[in-house]
Design an enzyme around this catalytic site. Structure first.
Site, PDB file in Angstrom:
ATOM      1  CG  PHE A  12       7.365   0.977   2.513  1.00 47.40           C
ATOM      2  CD1 PHE A  12       8.448   0.374   1.986  1.00 47.40           C
ATOM      3  CD2 PHE A  12       7.576   1.915   3.784  1.00 47.40           C
ATOM      4  CE1 PHE A  12       9.765   0.365   2.483  1.00 47.40           C
ATOM      5  CE2 PHE A  12       8.845   1.986   4.120  1.00 47.40           C
ATOM      6  CZ  PHE A  12       9.851   1.128   3.734  1.00 47.40           C
ATOM      7  CG  HIS A  13       3.421  -4.646   4.060  1.00 53.84           C
ATOM      8  ND1 HIS A  13       3.805  -5.167   5.032  1.00 53.84           N
ATOM      9  CD2 HIS A  13       4.116  -4.967   3.132  1.00 53.84           C
ATOM     10  CE1 HIS A  13       4.779  -6.223   4.618  1.00 53.84           C
ATOM     11  NE2 HIS A  13       4.938  -6.165   3.380  1.00 53.84           N
ATOM     12  CB  VAL A  14       2.523  -2.927   9.100  1.00 49.52           C
ATOM     13  CG1 VAL A  14       2.983  -2.890  10.716  1.00 49.52           C
ATOM     14  CG2 VAL A  14       1.189  -2.354   8.974  1.00 49.52           C
TER      15      VAL A  14
END
Length: 87
Positions: A15-17
């Site tokens: 769950f990156h930027v």
């Protein structure tokens, strides 16, 4: 009445930027409280910086809590974002 549900992060990059930003923007459209719990840490689901500190990885389980007005709709919309595979 607070709703709680656990989701598995399916995105291979975790769950990156970008998905986190989408999650926070969507969470902010609901009047209820939104919390995400990962590895024993609870974060305000409406704060991008706090959400990013969780460092949610692929295949990790996170618990979503929604509490207040329109909590059911928030749970459904945010749960879909958590389980989407993002670019």
């Amino acid at each position: 009445m607070m709703m709680t549900k656990t989701f598995t992060i399916l995105n291979p990059s975790g769950f990156h930027v970008r998905p986190t930003k989408t999650f926070v923007q969507t969470a902010s459209t609901f009047p209820c409280k939104v919390n995400v719990i990962s590895k024993g840490k609870k974060a305000n689901g409406k704060s991008l910086l706090i959400m990013l500190t969780l460092g949610i990885a692929a295949n990790e389980e996170v618990t979503l809590e929604t509490d207040g007005e329109r909590e059911e709709q928030a749970m459904e919309a945010l749960g879909q974002i958590l389980t989407q595979v993002h670019e």
